[in-house]
Write a protein that holds these residues in place. Sequence first.
Motif, PDB file in Angstrom:
ATOM      1  N   SER A 109      10.362   1.592  -8.008  1.00 12.27           N
ATOM      2  CA  SER A 109      11.099   2.860  -8.005  1.00 12.27           C
ATOM      3  C   SER A 109      10.195   4.052  -7.688  1.00 12.27           C
ATOM      4  O   SER A 109      10.682   5.133  -7.361  1.00 12.27           O
ATOM      5  CB  SER A 109      11.793   3.079  -9.351  1.00 12.27           C
ATOM      6  OG  SER A 109      10.843   3.211 -10.399  1.00 12.27           O
ATOM      7  N   LEU A 110       8.882   3.852  -7.755  1.00  7.88           N
ATOM      8  CA  LEU A 110       7.957   4.930  -7.381  1.00  7.88           C
ATOM      9  C   LEU A 110       7.959   5.195  -5.880  1.00  7.88           C
ATOM     10  O   LEU A 110       7.545   6.266  -5.442  1.00  7.88           O
ATOM     11  CB  LEU A 110       6.527   4.563  -7.816  1.00  7.88           C
ATOM     12  CG  LEU A 110       6.214   4.631  -9.307  1.00  7.88           C
ATOM     13  CD1 LEU A 110       4.833   4.042  -9.576  1.00  7.88           C
ATOM     14  CD2 LEU A 110       6.271   6.076  -9.803  1.00  7.88           C
ATOM     15  N   GLN A 111       8.385   4.199  -5.087  1.00 11.25           N
ATOM     16  CA  GLN A 111       8.345   4.312  -3.622  1.00 11.25           C
ATOM     17  C   GLN A 111       6.941   4.749  -3.174  1.00 11.25           C
ATOM     18  O   GLN A 111       6.764   5.676  -2.395  1.00 11.25           O
ATOM     19  CB  GLN A 111       9.397   5.296  -3.114  1.00 11.25           C
ATOM     20  CG  GLN A 111      10.821   4.939  -3.504  1.00 11.25           C
ATOM     21  CD  GLN A 111      11.825   5.965  -3.043  1.00 11.25           C
ATOM     22  OE1 GLN A 111      11.860   6.314  -1.855  1.00 11.25           O
ATOM     23  NE2 GLN A 111      12.652   6.476  -3.955  1.00 11.25           N
ATOM     24  N   LEU A 112       5.957   4.047  -3.684  1.00 14.95           N
ATOM     25  CA  LEU A 112       4.567   4.440  -3.514  1.00 14.95           C
ATOM     26  C   LEU A 112       3.998   3.901  -2.210  1.00 14.95           C
ATOM     27  O   LEU A 112       4.046   2.697  -1.963  1.00 14.95           O
ATOM     28  CB  LEU A 112       3.763   3.900  -4.705  1.00 14.95           C
ATOM     29  CG  LEU A 112       2.415   4.520  -5.027  1.00 14.95           C
ATOM     30  CD1 LEU A 112       2.539   6.013  -5.251  1.00 14.95           C
ATOM     31  CD2 LEU A 112       1.824   3.842  -6.265  1.00 14.95           C
ATOM     32  N   ASP A 113       3.460   4.778  -1.377  1.00 19.39           N
ATOM     33  CA  ASP A 113       2.793   4.331  -0.155  1.00 19.39           C
ATOM     34  C   ASP A 113       1.290   4.258  -0.392  1.00 19.39           C
ATOM     35  O   ASP A 113       0.785   4.640  -1.455  1.00 19.39           O
ATOM     36  CB  ASP A 113       3.124   5.234   1.032  1.00 19.39           C
ATOM     37  CG  ASP A 113       2.684   6.685   0.835  1.00 19.39           C
ATOM     38  OD1 ASP A 113       1.818   6.953  -0.022  1.00 19.39           O
ATOM     39  OD2 ASP A 113       3.212   7.562   1.549  1.00 19.39           O
ATOM     40  N   GLU A 114       0.565   3.762   0.592  1.00 22.70           N
ATOM     41  CA  GLU A 114      -0.866   3.541   0.403  1.00 22.70           C
ATOM     42  C   GLU A 114      -1.616   4.834   0.141  1.00 22.70           C
ATOM     43  O   GLU A 114      -2.496   4.892  -0.731  1.00 22.70           O
ATOM     44  CB  GLU A 114      -1.466   2.834   1.621  1.00 22.70           C
ATOM     45  CG  GLU A 114      -2.965   2.567   1.468  1.00 22.70           C
ATOM     46  CD  GLU A 114      -3.554   1.748   2.591  1.00 22.70           C
ATOM     47  OE1 GLU A 114      -4.804   1.670   2.678  1.00 22.70           O
ATOM     48  OE2 GLU A 114      -2.787   1.181   3.385  1.00 22.70           O
ATOM     49  N   GLY A 138      -5.945  -2.757  -4.276  1.00 19.52           N
ATOM     50  CA  GLY A 138      -5.476  -3.956  -3.585  1.00 19.52           C
ATOM     51  C   GLY A 138      -4.286  -3.684  -2.690  1.00 19.52           C
ATOM     52  O   GLY A 138      -4.223  -4.119  -1.542  1.00 19.52           O
ATOM     53  N   ALA A 139      -3.308  -2.938  -3.208  1.00 16.27           N
ATOM     54  CA  ALA A 139      -2.077  -2.597  -2.491  1.00 16.27           C
ATOM     55  C   ALA A 139      -1.452  -1.429  -3.252  1.00 16.27           C
ATOM     56  O   ALA A 139      -1.890  -1.094  -4.364  1.00 16.27           O
ATOM     57  CB  ALA A 139      -1.131  -3.795  -2.438  1.00 16.27           C
ATOM     58  N   PRO A 140      -0.424  -0.769  -2.679  1.00 14.33           N
ATOM     59  CA  PRO A 140       0.152   0.390  -3.369  1.00 14.33           C
ATOM     60  C   PRO A 140       0.528   0.136  -4.827  1.00 14.33           C
ATOM     61  O   PRO A 140       0.343   1.016  -5.667  1.00 14.33           O
ATOM     62  CB  PRO A 140       1.383   0.711  -2.516  1.00 14.33           C
ATOM     63  CG  PRO A 140       0.969   0.319  -1.134  1.00 14.33           C
ATOM     64  CD  PRO A 140       0.150  -0.934  -1.324  1.00 14.33           C
ATOM     65  N   LEU A 141       1.037  -1.040  -5.150  1.00 11.21           N
ATOM     66  CA  LEU A 141       1.421  -1.341  -6.532  1.00 11.21           C
ATOM     67  C   LEU A 141       0.504  -2.362  -7.187  1.00 11.21           C
ATOM     68  O   LEU A 141       0.831  -2.922  -8.238  1.00 11.21           O
ATOM     69  CB  LEU A 141       2.870  -1.838  -6.579  1.00 11.21           C
ATOM     70  CG  LEU A 141       3.939  -0.800  -6.210  1.00 11.21           C
ATOM     71  CD1 LEU A 141       5.324  -1.434  -6.204  1.00 11.21           C
ATOM     72  CD2 LEU A 141       3.898   0.395  -7.159  1.00 11.21           C
ATOM     73  N   ARG A 142      -0.655  -2.590  -6.582  1.00 11.24           N
ATOM     74  CA  ARG A 142      -1.611  -3.536  -7.155  1.00 11.24           C
ATOM     75  C   ARG A 142      -3.014  -2.930  -7.139  1.00 11.24           C
ATOM     76  O   ARG A 142      -3.668  -2.863  -6.101  1.00 11.24           O
ATOM     77  CB  ARG A 142      -1.627  -4.860  -6.375  1.00 11.24           C
ATOM     78  CG  ARG A 142      -0.366  -5.683  -6.510  1.00 11.24           C
ATOM     79  CD  ARG A 142      -0.551  -7.098  -5.985  1.00 11.24           C
ATOM     80  NE  ARG A 142      -0.971  -7.142  -4.591  1.00 11.24           N
ATOM     81  CZ  ARG A 142      -0.141  -7.084  -3.548  1.00 11.24           C
ATOM     82  NH1 ARG A 142       1.158  -6.954  -3.758  1.00 11.24           N
ATOM     83  NH2 ARG A 142      -0.598  -7.138  -2.312  1.00 11.24           N
ATOM     84  N   TRP A 143      -3.439  -2.445  -8.313  1.00 18.77           N
ATOM     85  CA  TRP A 143      -4.828  -2.085  -8.534  1.00 18.77           C
ATOM     86  C   TRP A 143      -5.425  -3.174  -9.423  1.00 18.77           C
ATOM     87  O   TRP A 143      -4.696  -3.873 -10.139  1.00 18.77           O
ATOM     88  CB  TRP A 143      -4.959  -0.741  -9.245  1.00 18.77           C
ATOM     89  CG  TRP A 143      -4.294   0.425  -8.568  1.00 18.77           C
ATOM     90  CD1 TRP A 143      -3.810   0.492  -7.289  1.00 18.77           C
ATOM     91  CD2 TRP A 143      -4.021   1.698  -9.161  1.00 18.77           C
ATOM     92  NE1 TRP A 143      -3.257   1.725  -7.048  1.00 18.77           N
ATOM     93  CE2 TRP A 143      -3.385   2.490  -8.184  1.00 18.77           C
ATOM     94  CE3 TRP A 143      -4.264   2.257 -10.409  1.00 18.77           C
ATOM     95  CZ2 TRP A 143      -2.987   3.806  -8.420  1.00 18.77           C
ATOM     96  CZ3 TRP A 143      -3.874   3.568 -10.660  1.00 18.77           C
ATOM     97  CH2 TRP A 143      -3.246   4.333  -9.666  1.00 18.77           C
ATOM     98  N   TYR A 144      -6.733  -3.310  -9.366  1.00 17.38           N
ATOM     99  CA  TYR A 144      -7.385  -4.338 -10.169  1.00 17.38           C
ATOM    100  C   TYR A 144      -8.541  -3.744 -10.953  1.00 17.38           C
ATOM    101  O   TYR A 144      -9.254  -2.865 -10.462  1.00 17.38           O
ATOM    102  CB  TYR A 144      -7.906  -5.470  -9.275  1.00 17.38           C
ATOM    103  CG  TYR A 144      -6.830  -6.144  -8.472  1.00 17.38           C
ATOM    104  CD1 TYR A 144      -5.990  -7.093  -9.060  1.00 17.38           C
ATOM    105  CD2 TYR A 144      -6.622  -5.823  -7.133  1.00 17.38           C
ATOM    106  CE1 TYR A 144      -4.985  -7.703  -8.328  1.00 17.38           C
ATOM    107  CE2 TYR A 144      -5.626  -6.425  -6.394  1.00 17.38           C
ATOM    108  CZ  TYR A 144      -4.807  -7.369  -6.994  1.00 17.38           C
ATOM    109  OH  TYR A 144      -3.803  -7.968  -6.273  1.00 17.38           O
ATOM    110  N   VAL A 145      -8.715  -4.229 -12.162  1.00 13.02           N
ATOM    111  CA  VAL A 145      -9.865  -3.862 -12.985  1.00 13.02           C
ATOM    112  C   VAL A 145     -10.582  -5.137 -13.384  1.00 13.02           C
ATOM    113  O   VAL A 145      -9.967  -6.209 -13.492  1.00 13.02           O
ATOM    114  CB  VAL A 145      -9.454  -3.069 -14.247  1.00 13.02           C
ATOM    115  CG1 VAL A 145      -9.015  -1.666 -13.879  1.00 13.02           C
ATOM    116  CG2 VAL A 145      -8.359  -3.791 -15.024  1.00 13.02           C
TER     117      VAL A 145
END
Length: 310
Positions: A109-114, A138-145
Amino acid sequence: MHVLIPYASALAEAARAKMRELSLPHLGGLLAHLGPVWRSEGDEYSLSMPHERALALAWGYAGPDGGLPWAAHAAASDGIATDDLCWGLLTPAHWHASADEVTMLPPESLQLDEAASREALEAVRELFEGEGWVLVYGAPLRWYVAHESLAELPTASVDRVIGRNVDLWMPDHPQARLVRRLQQEVQMLLYTHPLNERREAAGLLPINSFWLSGCGVRQQARPAADLIVDTRLRDALVQGDWAAWAQAWQALDAGPLREAWQRARAGQPVQPTLCGERHAPTWAPAARSWWQVLRTRWAPASPADVLQSL
């Protein structure tokens, strides 16, 4: 042919009403032709989703509830060198505060782009790296720690939390205190950030928190060559769009399940696994007594009853 179907059922009354209306002849044929051979038992409060438990079994992953290494797997798929670090999936999110609770909306629902995602990540980078964590896009809805403290931290799957009180899904674990503090600091930092001001002016939801899940060190996956994971039911389910969910079920029955039914009738080995909010049973060709065969022929399992039992 092993067809694994996540989001096959839901406990919402509207979903259960739709199940009673569904016409799924090929699923019905499979249930009548095959026998149950395995069942992942759980409840709607487990941290790991039933389809995650079933997929972990199929891939040879090991770990406790909420401790399967999905983040490391996804990071490797995104081209990140995971090495022997312990990874967690950091999902940017919008938390909605009401008078009684704070709930998380579907990340989509954030409609998040890169560009916006990278800007938000850079805004919060110092909060994580100041604690000695590695933070990677990693991707607009995938960050990694990555951090050694994540090794023993059980976390709830993102889809467990969507639409629900986030406090109920925070683990009661010593390492969770730092996660809660980081969530609060991220909320304060992003509250007046220019990115969110621009997003709200454009009618978009602000990014105001994150969810941590899938923690663990990468394990070697050993998926069977004939495994098909069909996730087409997911988007409609997490949005609560039960009409669209029913349409997706009809397409699933006319597609992969039709092929599976044709193979089963031809004597080929077939395994459907249906995953709801609690359980994930698998059916396969199995030796049955004459009484079981006769009973199935005259009183075959109803797809609606099976789905509602999940």
